[in-house]
Write a protein that holds these residues in place. Sequence first.
Motif, PDB file in Angstrom:
ATOM      1  N   THR A  61      48.050  53.042 -70.779  1.00 49.73           N
ATOM      2  CA  THR A  61      48.676  54.608 -71.304  1.00 49.73           C
ATOM      3  C   THR A  61      48.217  54.949 -72.367  1.00 49.73           C
ATOM      4  O   THR A  61      47.823  53.983 -73.559  1.00 49.73           O
ATOM      5  N   THR A  75      60.942  50.861 -77.491  1.00 46.71           N
ATOM      6  CA  THR A  75      60.989  51.940 -76.141  1.00 46.71           C
ATOM      7  C   THR A  75      61.546  51.268 -75.164  1.00 46.71           C
ATOM      8  O   THR A  75      61.789  49.761 -74.916  1.00 46.71           O
ATOM      9  N   TYR A 113      62.010  41.127 -76.691  1.00 47.45           N
ATOM     10  CA  TYR A 113      62.914  41.807 -77.813  1.00 47.45           C
ATOM     11  C   TYR A 113      63.708  43.203 -76.993  1.00 47.45           C
ATOM     12  O   TYR A 113      64.514  43.737 -77.456  1.00 47.45           O
ATOM     13  N   ARG A 118      60.708  51.249 -72.034  1.00 44.60           N
ATOM     14  CA  ARG A 118      59.794  50.993 -70.893  1.00 44.60           C
ATOM     15  C   ARG A 118      60.009  49.430 -70.481  1.00 44.60           C
ATOM     16  O   ARG A 118      59.825  48.621 -71.435  1.00 44.60           O
TER      17      ARG A 118
HETATM   18  N1  LIG Z   1      40.387  48.437 -71.824  1.00 46.38           N
HETATM   19  C1  LIG Z   1      41.309  48.180 -72.446  1.00 46.38           C
HETATM   20  O1  LIG Z   1      41.358  48.719 -73.874  1.00 46.38           O
HETATM   21  C2  LIG Z   1      42.611  47.578 -72.033  1.00 46.38           C
HETATM   22  C3  LIG Z   1      43.527  47.313 -72.981  1.00 46.38           C
HETATM   23  N2  LIG Z   1      44.668  46.583 -72.645  1.00 46.38           N
HETATM   24  C4  LIG Z   1      45.749  46.428 -73.670  1.00 46.38           C
HETATM   25  O2  LIG Z   1      46.898  47.196 -72.996  1.00 46.38           O
HETATM   26  C5  LIG Z   1      47.619  47.828 -73.812  1.00 46.38           C
HETATM   27  C6  LIG Z   1      48.067  49.070 -73.277  1.00 46.38           C
HETATM   28  O3  LIG Z   1      48.766  48.767 -72.265  1.00 46.38           O
HETATM   29  P1  LIG Z   1      50.071  49.920 -71.918  1.00 46.38           P
HETATM   30  O4  LIG Z   1      50.788  49.439 -70.772  1.00 46.38           O
HETATM   31  O5  LIG Z   1      49.507  51.158 -71.784  1.00 46.38           O
HETATM   32  O6  LIG Z   1      50.724  49.827 -73.250  1.00 46.38           O
HETATM   33  P2  LIG Z   1      52.257  49.286 -73.706  1.00 46.38           P
HETATM   34  O7  LIG Z   1      53.382  49.633 -72.976  1.00 46.38           O
HETATM   35  O8  LIG Z   1      52.236  47.612 -73.544  1.00 46.38           O
HETATM   36  O9  LIG Z   1      52.503  49.383 -75.107  1.00 46.38           O
HETATM   37  C7  LIG Z   1      51.885  48.310 -76.077  1.00 46.38           C
HETATM   38  C8  LIG Z   1      52.567  48.666 -77.385  1.00 46.38           C
HETATM   39  O10 LIG Z   1      52.729  50.123 -77.709  1.00 46.38           O
HETATM   40  C9  LIG Z   1      54.108  50.322 -78.173  1.00 46.38           C
HETATM   41  N3  LIG Z   1      54.108  51.736 -77.390  1.00 46.38           N
HETATM   42  C10 LIG Z   1      53.775  52.151 -76.339  1.00 46.38           C
HETATM   43  N4  LIG Z   1      54.132  53.484 -76.336  1.00 46.38           N
HETATM   44  C11 LIG Z   1      54.744  53.738 -77.395  1.00 46.38           C
HETATM   45  C12 LIG Z   1      55.311  55.061 -77.614  1.00 46.38           C
HETATM   46  N5  LIG Z   1      55.341  56.094 -76.987  1.00 46.38           N
HETATM   47  N6  LIG Z   1      55.941  54.983 -78.984  1.00 46.38           N
HETATM   48  C13 LIG Z   1      55.837  53.746 -79.800  1.00 46.38           C
HETATM   49  N7  LIG Z   1      55.327  52.523 -79.442  1.00 46.38           N
HETATM   50  C14 LIG Z   1      54.894  52.460 -78.280  1.00 46.38           C
HETATM   51  C15 LIG Z   1      54.876  49.355 -77.020  1.00 46.38           C
HETATM   52  O11 LIG Z   1      56.250  49.142 -77.762  1.00 46.38           O
HETATM   53  P3  LIG Z   1      57.357  48.638 -76.800  1.00 46.38           P
HETATM   54  O12 LIG Z   1      57.204  47.120 -76.781  1.00 46.38           O
HETATM   55  O13 LIG Z   1      58.452  48.817 -77.820  1.00 46.38           O
HETATM   56  O14 LIG Z   1      57.342  49.237 -75.668  1.00 46.38           O
HETATM   57  C16 LIG Z   1      54.181  48.132 -77.050  1.00 46.38           C
HETATM   58  O15 LIG Z   1      54.484  47.280 -78.419  1.00 46.38           O
HETATM   59  C17 LIG Z   1      46.577  47.973 -75.060  1.00 46.38           C
HETATM   60  O16 LIG Z   1      47.418  47.968 -76.290  1.00 46.38           O
HETATM   61  C18 LIG Z   1      45.506  47.021 -75.038  1.00 46.38           C
HETATM   62  O17 LIG Z   1      45.863  45.999 -75.948  1.00 46.38           O
HETATM   63  C19 LIG Z   1      44.625  45.787 -71.597  1.00 46.38           C
HETATM   64  C20 LIG Z   1      43.926  46.151 -70.797  1.00 46.38           C
HETATM   65  C21 LIG Z   1      42.287  46.771 -70.868  1.00 46.38           C
END
Ligand SMILES: NC(=O)C1=CN([C@@H]2O[C@H](COP(=O)(O)OP(=O)(O)OC[C@H]3O[C@@H](n4cnc5c(N)ncnc54)[C@H](OP(=O)(O)O)[C@@H]3O)[C@@H](O)[C@H]2O)C=CC1
Length: 529
Positions: free
Chosen positions: A174, A103, A118, A105
């Motif tokens: 998210t 993505t 990456y 982002r």
């Molecule tokens: N209380 C809880 O549960 C907490 C959880 N967390 C962690 O934070 C993470 C969430 O952080 P957040 O910033 O929201 O997520 P991220 O943006 O970090 O996304 C996490 C992964 O999901 C992939 N991803 C996100 N959106 C999409 C999409 N629409 N399609 C395909 N792939 C996607 C991203 O890919 P790419 O790298 O390509 O963008 C990335 O590899 C959780 O995974 C968790 O481990 C942290 C704090 C508290």
Amino acid sequence: MHLDSANFGLSDKIFYFIPATIVILISWVKYKGLEHVLINYRWIFVCLFLLPISVIYDTLFFIRSKLIFLLNAAPKQHDERVKHVQKQVRKWVEAGRPSRMCTARPGWQNISFRRGKYKSTLTNIEVNLMDILSVDTERKVVRAEPMVSMGQMTALLNPIGWTLPVLPELDDLTVGGLIMGVGIESSSHLYGLFQHCCISFELVLADGSLVKCSKEENSDLFYAVPWSYGTLGFLVAAEMSIIPAKKYVRLEYTPLTSRQQISSLFPATASSSEKFDFVETLAYDRDSAVLMTGRLTDDCEFDKVNAIGRWYKPWFFKHVEGYLLRNKKGVEYIPLRDYYHRHSRSIFWELQDIVPFGNNIIFRILCGWMVPPKVSLLKLTQGETIKRLYENHHMVQDMLVPMDKLNDSLDCFHKHVNLYPLWLCPFVLPNEQGMVHPRSSASSEMYVDIGAYGEPKVPNYHPRETTRKIEQFVSDCDGFQMLYADSYLTEQEFRKMFDHNLYDKMRRELDCEKAFPEVYNKVCRAARD
Ligand SMILES: NC(=O)C1=CN([C@@H]2O[C@H](COP(=O)(O)OP(=O)(O)OC[C@H]3O[C@@H](n4cnc5c(N)ncnc54)[C@H](OP(=O)(O)O)[C@@H]3O)[C@@H](O)[C@H]2O)C=CC1
Ligand SMILES: Cc1cc2nc3c(=O)[nH]c(=O)nc-3n(C[C@H](O)[C@H](O)[C@H](O)COP(=O)(O)OP(=O)(O)OC[C@H]3O[C@@H](n4cnc5c(N)ncnc54)[C@H](O)[C@@H]3O)c2cc1C
Ligand SMILES: CC(C)=CCC[C@@H](C)[C@H]1CC[C@H]2C3=C(CC[C@]12C)[C@@]1(C)CC[C@H](O)C[C@@H]1CC3
């Protein structure tokens, strides 16, 4: 030119005051050393700049999401936005699949400690879908786009009497990240992880096609998506179940003052037939903790209502610690949204390392309304010095271990990092196919998330060696590491910890090899900086 008070007006004072201040500041920094100032006085930058910017950022986004939902614009635009994702992928196919995809982002925006290297080498696909599409109270389902945050969810759902069964507490988490990664909350002992409350996913696949999956439709893909970190396709919408919300959480605080109490009362409460709506424990040392049990309620004892989310209130983990210090049980009625975001204002206990006086009553009254600084802005502005300090003297890890291994796990953390508070959050793990499931044949098993965030207080702490010792212990317990954190696992160890059978099958069937990196190549320590 002769200067005297008569002709030295306000503008002159300001005119000379500013350069004089700058000269003094520069001299001070030179005397103290830039690195020391950047780290030990980061709070100056945070308070003067990051807090106000965070307020402006959140205010604008709150207004936007309110308007979008009120104008009902999101659903109409959703299809166009999905077509835009499909168009970008088809363009990538037509270009001969030049490099794998991720993505677009920016890495500094996500809630993880690092940024994916990456991002600069893969083909970035814009997936800027950030709106709640519908709330169906008949089906008890909310349909949302992947960039919808938990703050948006609570702002919309709670006032209309609904909530997610599992609603992770940091505002900026998210939907996409919690599905593609993992999400947990203190209600997870009843409902499982965030992924277990999802009904369907809609993804754009490597060929640009749009597919919907659920337990009934394309079920293999449905079970393979969680923890896949965006390596099977791009999530463009998700349906999650919703449950009726009530106005308050009746929260009971129980001090635990021995290892025996922690390792017996906490697991028993998590599995109790009393079915508390929320169960969580904060451990403040190896033999002292506070167990919190909560029940949703519309009634309350008004003299016990505590809106802990108010800007002037103490940081939640400090408030909880008060029950331990007094060694006294307590009951409070906390407004639901305040409860969900109870750890947000102090970013669990991370803010104490950034603004050491942040919990001071005067600071809270004067500046508390701006707190917390956005995690993404802290990440964006931390610079190499702070990053190096966190690298060498700070741990942020969440390890998911079977509840019957709690005692051994706490011993392991105490021995290797001696880091407190620890966040102990129980969750039931259903025995479903996918990357994360119990090794036993039971239909489900109670696990616990051990969250360690802070400065290890052991003399021989070394990030890689220490983390690998804990990773090895967790793997031997049939546990799992949350992959937002630094993972020092080798690929072989990673494949031992996470079940790749279904994932590999879906990678083959969906022709992902040339389209997306494997999970390991997105989350391992070498893939992030
Ligand atoms: N209380 C809880 O549960 C907490 C959880 N967390 C962690 O934070 C993470 C969430 O952080 P957040 O910033 O929201 O997520 P991220 O943006 O970090 O996304 C996490 C992964 O999901 C992939 N991803 C996100 N959106 C999409 C999409 N629409 N399609 C395909 N792939 C996607 C991203 O890919 P790419 O790298 O390509 O963008 C990335 O590899 C959780 O995974 C968790 O481990 C942290 C704090 C508290
Ligand atoms: C990851 C991390 C981030 C922090 N961020 C801030 C912050 O933004 N603002 C703030 O006021 N305080 C911050 N602190 C708290 C900081 O530790 C104390 O405020 C104080 O600086 C302690 O300094 P020390 O040399 O006595 O460290 P000690 O506790 O003696 O730490 C031992 C060693 O760890 C390293 N170390 C630990 N803390 C620091 C530091 N702050 N700077 C450089 N090296 C350090 C040094 O090598 C130090 O000698 C942070 C601490 C850590 C570990
Ligand atoms: C409850 C669960 C499952 C996890 C909580 C994890 C959070 C405590 C961390 C996730 C991202 C981390 C970041 C920081 C602190 C701890 C987290 C919020 C920083 C804000 C620490 C200061 C640095 O300069 C930037 C970090 C960004 C990520």
